[in-house]
Structure formats: structure tokens, C-alpha cells
Design an enzyme around this catalytic site. Structure first.
Site, PDB file in Angstrom:
ATOM      1  N   HIS A  61      48.226  73.993  86.626  1.00 13.73           N
ATOM      2  CA  HIS A  61      47.949  73.866  88.394  1.00 13.73           C
ATOM      3  C   HIS A  61      49.926  74.510  89.077  1.00 13.73           C
ATOM      4  CE1 HIS A  61      50.539  70.308  87.962  1.00 13.73           C
ATOM      5  NE2 HIS A  61      51.184  70.180  89.148  1.00 13.73           N
ATOM      6  N   HIS A  63      52.233  73.328  90.468  1.00 18.68           N
ATOM      7  CA  HIS A  63      53.577  72.844  91.358  1.00 18.68           C
ATOM      8  C   HIS A  63      55.332  73.138  90.545  1.00 18.68           C
ATOM      9  CE1 HIS A  63      51.369  69.246  93.131  1.00 18.68           C
ATOM     10  NE2 HIS A  63      51.758  70.452  94.219  1.00 18.68           N
ATOM     11  N   ASP A  65      57.312  72.345  88.258  1.00 19.32           N
ATOM     12  CA  ASP A  65      57.854  72.223  87.670  1.00 19.32           C
ATOM     13  C   ASP A  65      56.758  72.001  86.387  1.00 19.32           C
ATOM     14  OD1 ASP A  65      56.007  70.098  89.340  1.00 19.32           O
ATOM     15  OD2 ASP A  65      56.541  68.198  88.071  1.00 19.32           O
ATOM     16  N   HIS A  66      55.965  73.357  86.642  1.00 19.32           N
ATOM     17  CA  HIS A  66      55.205  73.337  85.393  1.00 19.32           C
ATOM     18  C   HIS A  66      55.085  75.042  85.675  1.00 19.32           C
ATOM     19  CE1 HIS A  66      52.859  68.705  85.285  1.00 19.32           C
ATOM     20  NE2 HIS A  66      53.453  69.393  86.549  1.00 19.32           N
ATOM     21  N   HIS A 138      44.411  65.918  91.920  1.00 22.22           N
ATOM     22  CA  HIS A 138      45.861  66.105  91.849  1.00 22.22           C
ATOM     23  C   HIS A 138      46.246  67.149  93.699  1.00 22.22           C
ATOM     24  CE1 HIS A 138      50.067  66.316  91.196  1.00 22.22           C
ATOM     25  NE2 HIS A 138      50.323  67.494  90.942  1.00 22.22           N
ATOM     26  N   ASP A 210      48.681  67.644  85.385  1.00 21.47           N
ATOM     27  CA  ASP A 210      49.142  66.125  86.660  1.00 21.47           C
ATOM     28  C   ASP A 210      47.342  66.155  86.928  1.00 21.47           C
ATOM     29  OD1 ASP A 210      51.403  67.190  86.313  1.00 21.47           O
ATOM     30  OD2 ASP A 210      52.402  67.183  88.170  1.00 21.47           O
ATOM     31  N   HIS A 268      54.797  63.426  81.019  1.00 27.78           N
ATOM     32  CA  HIS A 268      55.280  62.937  82.958  1.00 27.78           C
ATOM     33  C   HIS A 268      55.111  62.229  84.079  1.00 27.78           C
ATOM     34  CE1 HIS A 268      54.488  64.659  86.488  1.00 27.78           C
ATOM     35  NE2 HIS A 268      54.613  66.151  85.916  1.00 27.78           N
TER      36      HIS A 268
HETATM   37 ZN   LIG Z   1      54.241  68.206  87.645  1.00 23.72          ZN
HETATM   38 ZN   LIG Z   2      51.939  67.665  90.291  1.00 22.25          ZN
END
Ligand SMILES: [Zn+2]
Ligand SMILES: [Zn+2]
Length: 305
Positions: A61, A63, A65-66, A138, A210, A268
């Protein structure tokens, strides 16, 4: 066929001293694939010896942080003079999000970037395995997990029996093992079923990204050799897990139990948990015995059953 998974980052949302944000390398018989690419992933790859000559990055996805590590990684690949195409895969929205990342390197990229949006269950087929995306839950945006599913393998060849039938060791064995009917010099005909057992299952590794615990993960991970499930929170934050679209360690373990996985690897983790996340391990272990708490740099070999 070797198959190993290497955790490059195991922290949720932001890095800590011990943990970087999300990325996983899967290395199958010398071929490296990345799953997510949080900030600083390229440095983790250097630290843990992951090849930069990879061709595929799968995003769960979008976000930050990914994802945002892909900008620096592509810059470094360009500085190294890469010319091979890099393929970036992800759920709906991949084109829009990843195009932005690519534009940071505009004028400077030395190689083509191919961005591909995937639907759930749209298999990315490779020689003797496939990457199969599946829906996860998510929050409102699109998100998916991925399963690496190997094709069945040839059945086991019985060398003792072959010798007892007087079949000389050599090319004939190979042909029979591959499923060919073979006529021996003396005229006898040997069927492969006489010497080769039933086909054997390949390995399956499932990476959720996530997600809340969900049925589609249970389906994708049915009988899997390894399930890598997010475990952002512990029991005391169960409500927050619901609000933010994440899972607790216990919930992840219940998914593994229901799916009948062989092994569960948790990752995570919220930065609030201790270095070894021992409290999360205990909660997960109460539901499913074979739990490992992920650490940056941890490598897991996935053996045949
Ligand atoms: Zn994350
Ligand atoms: Zn996420």
C-alpha cells in the site's frame, strides 16, 4: 531451490534505533524481490548484503513508511549506471503514487521504470512460481498482501528400484524422472509411474503488509510454510488496532492458527514496544506455537516440507 526471506525493517510508522521501517527481501535461487521499501531501505540492503540488481518491488500500500525509500534506492541504482528495467507493482493507485517517486529522479534515471497496478488474485507468473496478490483490510485506501506460491515439484525418483530393474544410471533416469516412457535396450518399456512418486507441493510464503486480521489472509495462507503478519500492537491496544486498521500480535497468531501455517513471523511493531518485543511474543504464543518476533537483519530459510 533455495528460498530465504530477509527482514530489512520491522518498525511501524517510524524507525527506532534498532528497527527500520518496512521492507522485506525474498531471495529465491539467486533472484531477489523486495516487498515494500520504507525510508532507508537501501542502507539496510547494504548492511545485510541484499543485491541491488533486483528487478521487482511489490508494494502492499502507499503509506509513507512503506514507500518513500524507493526514491533513494532508484537514485543509487542510477548512480551505479543501471540500465535494466525496474518493475514496481502495487494495488490500485500504484501509477499515481509511484510516478511521483519516479519524478524525483527525473533526468537522472538511467533505466526504465515500469509501474504495474495489480488486481487481487492477478498472478504475476514466473518460471516455476508466481506472486499472487490478495486483498487485505487496512483502512479506506487500497492495500494488498502477496503470496509467493511455487509450482508443484516432480515426484521422488526411486534409484534402488531403477537399479533392480536393470536400468543404467544416467540420462535414462533423467528422462523417466521428467515423466517420459522409456524403452530399454532389451525392449522392455518402463512407465515413469513405476519409478517416480506423486508430484510434491512447492513452498508458499505469505506477506500481509498492514492489515486487520482478515479472511482473505487466512485463505491465502492456508497451509503456508511461512506467514509474515504485521503485529503493530499488543492486547492492551486492541481497540487502537481496530481504529487504525492494524492487528495485535494475538490476532495475527489466530490467523496463523486458522490457516494452518507451519510458521509465523511477526513484524511492523509500534515503537512503544521493547527491543525484543517479548510481551508481543508471549501473547502470540498463547494462540500459535511457532512464532518468531522479527528483527532487522533476520534471515529465515524456507525448507521444503
Ligand atoms: Zn505501516
Ligand atoms: Zn499502513
Amino acid at each position: 531451490m533455495s528460498l530465504a526471506l530477509l527482514l530489512l525493517g520491522t518498525s511501524a510508522s517510524r524507525p527506532t534505533v534498532e528497527r527500520n521501517v518496512s521492507s522485506i527481501a525474498l531471495v529465491r535461487e539467486g533472484e531477489t524481490m523486495l516487498f515494500d521499501c520504507g525510508e532507508g531501505t537501501q542502507r539496510q540492503m547494504m548492511r545485510y548484503g541484499v543485491s541491488f540488481s533486483l528487478s521487482d518491488i511489490f508494494f502492499t500500500h502507499f503509506h509513507a513508511d512503506h514507500v518513500i525509500g524507493v526514491i533513494g534506492l532508484m537514485r543509487t541504482m542510477a548512480l551505479q549506471g543501471r540500465t535494466d528495467a525496474l518493475r514496481l507493482w502495487g494495488p490500485k493507485g500504484a501509477g499515481r503514487h509511484l510516478k511521483r517517486a519516479e519524478q524525483f529522479g527525473v533526468d537522472r534515471l538511467t533505466f526504465p521504470v515500469e509501474i504495474q497496478e495489480l488486481d487481487h488474485h492477478e498472478r504475476v507468473a514466473r518460471k516455476d512460481f508466481a506472486i499472487v496478490p490478495f486483498a487485505v483490510e487496512h483502512g479506506p485506501g487500497p492495500a494488498m498482501g502477496y503470496a509467493l506460491v511455487e509450482d508443484d515439484r516432480k515426484g521422488r525418483f526411486d534409484p534402488e528400484h531403477a537399479r533392480s530393474l536393470g536400468i543404467p544410471e544416467g540420462p535414462l533416469w533423467g528422462r523417466i524422472h521428467r515423466g517420459e516412457e522409456v524403452t530399454l535396450p532389451d525392449g522392455r518399456v518402463v512407465q515413469p509411474s513405476e519409478l517416480v512418486g506423486p508430484r510434491r507441493a512447492g513452498r508458499t510464503v505469505v506477506i500481509t503488509g498492514d492489515t486487520r486480521p482478515c479472511e482473505s489472509t487466512v485463505e491465502a495462507a492456508r497451509g503456508a510454510d511461512l506467514l509474515v503478519h504485521e503485529a503493530t500492537f499488543g492486547d492492551e491496544e486492541a481497540e487502537r488496532a481496530v481504529e487504525t486498521g492494524h492487528s495485535t500480535a494475538r490476532e495475527a497468531a489466530i490467523v496463523a492458527k486458522r490457516a494452518g501455517c507451519r510458521r509465523l513471523l511477526l513484524s511492523h511493531f509500534s515503537a512503544r514496544y521493547s527491543r525484543d518485543a517479548a510481551e508481543l511474543e508471549a501473547q502470540a504464543r498463547a494462540e500459535f506455537p511457532d512464532v518468531t518476533i522479527g528483527k532487522d537483519g533476520m534471515q529465515i530459510e524456507v525448507a521444503y516440507q
